[in-house]
Scaffold this motif. Structure first.
Motif, PDB file in Angstrom:
ATOM      1  N   ARG A   1       0.823  -1.205   0.000  1.00 52.58           N
ATOM      2  CA  ARG A   1       0.000   0.000   0.000  1.00 52.58           C
ATOM      3  C   ARG A   1       0.855   1.252   0.000  1.00 52.58           C
ATOM      4  NH1 ARG A   1      -3.079   3.787   2.713  1.00 52.58           N
ATOM      5  NH2 ARG A   1      -5.261   3.838   2.093  1.00 52.58           N
ATOM      6  N   CYS A   2       0.453   2.202  -0.816  1.00 53.69           N
ATOM      7  CA  CYS A   2       1.131   3.490  -0.872  1.00 53.69           C
ATOM      8  C   CYS A   2       0.335   4.507  -0.086  1.00 53.69           C
ATOM      9  CB  CYS A   2       1.293   3.959  -2.314  1.00 53.69           C
ATOM     10  SG  CYS A   2       2.245   5.473  -2.482  1.00 53.69           S
ATOM     11  N   VAL A   3       1.020   5.532   0.399  1.00 48.77           N
ATOM     12  CA  VAL A   3       0.376   6.536   1.237  1.00 48.77           C
ATOM     13  C   VAL A   3      -0.685   7.321   0.467  1.00 48.77           C
ATOM     14  CG1 VAL A   3       1.946   8.478   0.837  1.00 48.77           C
ATOM     15  CG2 VAL A   3       0.907   8.167   3.083  1.00 48.77           C
ATOM     16  N   GLU A   4      -0.646   7.304  -0.877  1.00 50.30           N
ATOM     17  CA  GLU A   4      -1.634   8.054  -1.654  1.00 50.30           C
ATOM     18  C   GLU A   4      -2.973   7.332  -1.772  1.00 50.30           C
ATOM     19  OE1 GLU A   4       1.470   7.469  -2.753  1.00 50.30           O
ATOM     20  OE2 GLU A   4       2.388   9.339  -3.458  1.00 50.30           O
ATOM     21  N   ALA A   5      -3.167   6.250  -0.997  1.00 50.46           N
ATOM     22  CA  ALA A   5      -4.463   5.572  -0.865  1.00 50.46           C
ATOM     23  C   ALA A   5      -4.802   4.661  -2.033  1.00 50.46           C
ATOM     24  CB  ALA A   5      -5.601   6.573  -0.639  1.00 50.46           C
ATOM     25  N   TRP A   6      -3.799   4.017  -2.641  1.00 60.08           N
ATOM     26  CA  TRP A   6      -4.076   2.913  -3.546  1.00 60.08           C
ATOM     27  C   TRP A   6      -3.319   1.694  -3.046  1.00 60.08           C
ATOM     28  CZ3 TRP A   6       0.632   1.488  -5.329  1.00 60.08           C
ATOM     29  CH2 TRP A   6       1.582   2.470  -5.601  1.00 60.08           C
ATOM     30  N   SER A   7      -3.792   0.503  -3.448  1.00 59.52           N
ATOM     31  CA  SER A   7      -3.213  -0.731  -2.929  1.00 59.52           C
ATOM     32  C   SER A   7      -3.028  -1.739  -4.052  1.00 59.52           C
ATOM     33  CB  SER A   7      -4.103  -1.333  -1.837  1.00 59.52           C
ATOM     34  OG  SER A   7      -5.377  -1.664  -2.367  1.00 59.52           O
TER      35      SER A   7
ATOM     36  N   ASN B   1      -2.504   2.559   9.113  1.00 55.34           N
ATOM     37  CA  ASN B   1      -3.464   2.772  10.203  1.00 55.34           C
ATOM     38  C   ASN B   1      -4.578   3.679   9.700  1.00 55.34           C
ATOM     39  OD1 ASN B   1      -4.908   3.394  12.507  1.00 55.34           O
ATOM     40  ND2 ASN B   1      -3.122   3.892  13.760  1.00 55.34           N
ATOM     41  N   PRO B   2      -5.760   3.125   9.405  1.00 53.32           N
ATOM     42  CA  PRO B   2      -6.841   3.937   8.850  1.00 53.32           C
ATOM     43  C   PRO B   2      -7.349   5.004   9.808  1.00 53.32           C
ATOM     44  CG  PRO B   2      -7.640   1.765   9.480  1.00 53.32           C
ATOM     45  CD  PRO B   2      -6.146   1.717   9.599  1.00 53.32           C
ATOM     46  N   ASN B   3      -6.973   4.924  11.078  1.00 57.97           N
ATOM     47  CA  ASN B   3      -7.432   5.898  12.062  1.00 57.97           C
ATOM     48  C   ASN B   3      -6.541   7.129  12.152  1.00 57.97           C
ATOM     49  OD1 ASN B   3      -9.546   4.094  12.952  1.00 57.97           O
ATOM     50  ND2 ASN B   3      -7.946   2.904  13.959  1.00 57.97           N
ATOM     51  N   VAL B   4      -5.431   7.123  11.415  1.00 57.96           N
ATOM     52  CA  VAL B   4      -4.516   8.266  11.408  1.00 57.96           C
ATOM     53  C   VAL B   4      -4.417   8.780   9.978  1.00 57.96           C
ATOM     54  CG1 VAL B   4      -2.167   9.069  11.845  1.00 57.96           C
ATOM     55  CG2 VAL B   4      -3.205   7.374  13.365  1.00 57.96           C
ATOM     56  N   ASP B   5      -5.007   9.940   9.725  1.00 58.21           N
ATOM     57  CA  ASP B   5      -4.964  10.521   8.391  1.00 58.21           C
ATOM     58  C   ASP B   5      -3.610  11.148   8.112  1.00 58.21           C
ATOM     59  OD1 ASP B   5      -7.519   9.823   7.705  1.00 58.21           O
ATOM     60  OD2 ASP B   5      -8.403  11.731   8.324  1.00 58.21           O
ATOM     61  N   HIS B   6      -3.191  11.052   6.873  1.00 57.16           N
ATOM     62  CA  HIS B   6      -2.094  11.877   6.401  1.00 57.16           C
ATOM     63  C   HIS B   6      -2.595  13.325   6.473  1.00 57.16           C
ATOM     64  CE1 HIS B   6       0.624  13.794   3.514  1.00 57.16           C
ATOM     65  NE2 HIS B   6       1.432  12.776   3.698  1.00 57.16           N
TER      66      HIS B   6
ATOM     67  N   TRP C   1      -4.530  14.110   3.209  1.00 58.95           N
ATOM     68  CA  TRP C   1      -5.597  13.271   2.665  1.00 58.95           C
ATOM     69  C   TRP C   1      -5.987  12.201   3.680  1.00 58.95           C
ATOM     70  CZ3 TRP C   1      -0.915  13.494  -0.308  1.00 58.95           C
ATOM     71  CH2 TRP C   1      -0.016  12.486   0.005  1.00 58.95           C
ATOM     72  N   SER C   2      -7.161  11.636   3.478  1.00 65.25           N
ATOM     73  CA  SER C   2      -7.632  10.562   4.346  1.00 65.25           C
ATOM     74  C   SER C   2      -6.955   9.250   3.974  1.00 65.25           C
ATOM     75  CB  SER C   2      -9.144  10.402   4.200  1.00 65.25           C
ATOM     76  OG  SER C   2      -9.583   9.231   4.854  1.00 65.25           O
ATOM     77  N   GLN C   3      -6.748   8.410   4.984  1.00 68.67           N
ATOM     78  CA  GLN C   3      -6.206   7.077   4.742  1.00 68.67           C
ATOM     79  C   GLN C   3      -7.201   5.999   5.172  1.00 68.67           C
ATOM     80  OE1 GLN C   3      -1.507   8.220   5.006  1.00 68.67           O
ATOM     81  NE2 GLN C   3      -2.397   7.338   6.831  1.00 68.67           N
ATOM     82  N   ALA C   4      -8.466   6.403   5.320  1.00 72.39           N
ATOM     83  CA  ALA C   4      -9.483   5.484   5.817  1.00 72.39           C
ATOM     84  C   ALA C   4      -9.942   4.487   4.764  1.00 72.39           C
ATOM     85  CB  ALA C   4     -10.687   6.258   6.337  1.00 72.39           C
TER      86      ALA C   4
ATOM     87  N   LYS D   1     -12.522   0.665  -0.827  1.00 71.58           N
ATOM     88  CA  LYS D   1     -12.879  -0.218   0.275  1.00 71.58           C
ATOM     89  C   LYS D   1     -12.179   0.268   1.530  1.00 71.58           C
ATOM     90  CE  LYS D   1      -9.236  -3.628  -0.596  1.00 71.58           C
ATOM     91  NZ  LYS D   1      -8.961  -5.053  -0.844  1.00 71.58           N
ATOM     92  N   PRO D   2     -12.688  -0.105   2.710  1.00 74.05           N
ATOM     93  CA  PRO D   2     -12.055   0.347   3.945  1.00 74.05           C
ATOM     94  C   PRO D   2     -10.615  -0.150   4.044  1.00 74.05           C
ATOM     95  CG  PRO D   2     -14.234  -0.530   4.391  1.00 74.05           C
ATOM     96  CD  PRO D   2     -13.923  -0.871   2.958  1.00 74.05           C
ATOM     97  N   THR D   3      -9.733   0.723   4.470  1.00 73.16           N
ATOM     98  CA  THR D   3      -8.356   0.339   4.721  1.00 73.16           C
ATOM     99  C   THR D   3      -8.295  -0.525   5.973  1.00 73.16           C
ATOM    100  OG1 THR D   3      -7.524   2.376   3.731  1.00 73.16           O
ATOM    101  CG2 THR D   3      -6.043   1.215   5.228  1.00 73.16           C
TER     102      THR D   3
END
Length: 299
Positions: free
Chosen positions: A117-123, A250-255, A258-261, A275-277
């Motif tokens: 997973r990359c921090v830009e929210a793709w997997s 950690n979906p509970n800690v946003d960059h 941007w959101s990481q959820a 989908k949910p992280t």
């Protein structure tokens, strides 16, 4: 070496090689179409023509060769990877300069199919070839006072044109806590998709820690140091607000930007639903490493 981890992913889960190599271009296209924000897109967005091999290897980050997405593929061929030596020092029983070939001769190379997973929210799901870092540490012997493992990328101004610019504090450095490094999920990768690592992807040896963000996966490693104190890491030094030492998914800690959820899997087409992280990228077996820690503060 004995096997300490069982893979639960199969070849059917793997992100197609074309998509993995072309991920930067695909994400750029998705943003242009408004997909990242969940907006509707034209039906023909799913009908992208396959790119040439030259095209699909043109998009990755390796700032030692430049900050442009096509720079690593264009310039990384200048990096000499044979012969290759890794200095292993610090709090170890057998410090020394180890040739890449000697290391491989003593390690069991296997394929690991990992979520990535990359921090830009793709997997993605990527098949890596390599060996457990724990096996290498066992080979050199870790002294009892060691608590962390530090890594360093090659620094060769004559081969790496990007280090002429102060984008980061060169050489690139990274680190893990010793228990993280010894976890059987932690891989020293020597290849991907059944092929040797391309130079732009970190040849001949890079780190892969699948429950952390991709920027923890230091490339072209030339030094591994065992230490009793937390080592510096390049992105944390550059911007501590955005990049913590641990860098766990950690979906509970946003960059901060941007959101990481949620995340969007590559390989499902540009209209693939978010989908949910998953915490720790879905690798629940590492959760015990962080018992009692505040993972908001230790991000």
């Amino acid at each position: 070496m004995s096997r300490r981890w069982t893979n639960d992913l199969t070849a059917q889960d793997v992100t197609p090689e074309r998509v993995f190599l072309n991920r930067r271009q695909l994400m750029s296209g998705a943003g242009a179409l408004g997909i990242a924000g969940g907006l509707a897109a034209p039906a023909h967005a799913q009908e992208l023509e396959p790119n040439s091999f030259e095209d699909i290897t043109n998009y990755c980050n390796f700032y030692e060769f430049g900050t442009g997405k096509s720079d690593p593929a264009q310039y990384a061929e200048a990096l000499t990877t044979e012969p290759w030596t890794v200095q292993i020092d610090g709090l170890v029983e057998k410090p020394g300069d180890y040739s890449f070939e000697d290391i491989l001769s003593q390690m069991d190379i296997e394929e690991r199919i990992y979520r990535f997973r990359c921090v830009e929210a793709w997997s993605m799901v990527v098949p890596w070839n390599g060996f457990e870092l724990g096996d290498l540490l066992e080979m050199v012997g870790v002294k009892p006072e060691a608590q962390y493992v530090a890594f360093e990328t090659a620094y060769r101004p004559d081969e790496m044109r990007g280090v002429a610019y102060p984008v980061l504090d060169w050489p690139y450095v990274e680190g893990l806590r010793l228990d993280e490094a010894r976890h059987p999920l932690t891989l020293m990768a020597t290849g991907l998709y059944g092929k040797p690592l391309p130079n732009q992807n970190g040849a001949p040896l890079r780190l892969v820690v699948p429950w952390k963000y991709g920027f923890k996966s230091i490339k072209s490693i030339v030094r591994i140091t065992l230490t009793d104190s937390q080592p510096p890491t390049s992105w944390n030094k550059a911007n501590a607000r955005e990049y913590g030492f641990y860098s766990n998914v950690n979906p509970n800690v946003d960059h901060p930007r941007w959101s990481q959820a949620t995340e969007r899997p590559l390989g499902g087409g540009l209209l693939a639903r978010r989908k949910p992280t998953l915490m720790f990228n879905g690798y629940d077996e590492v959760a015990s490493l962080y018992d009692g820690m505040d993972l908001t503060e230790n991000f």
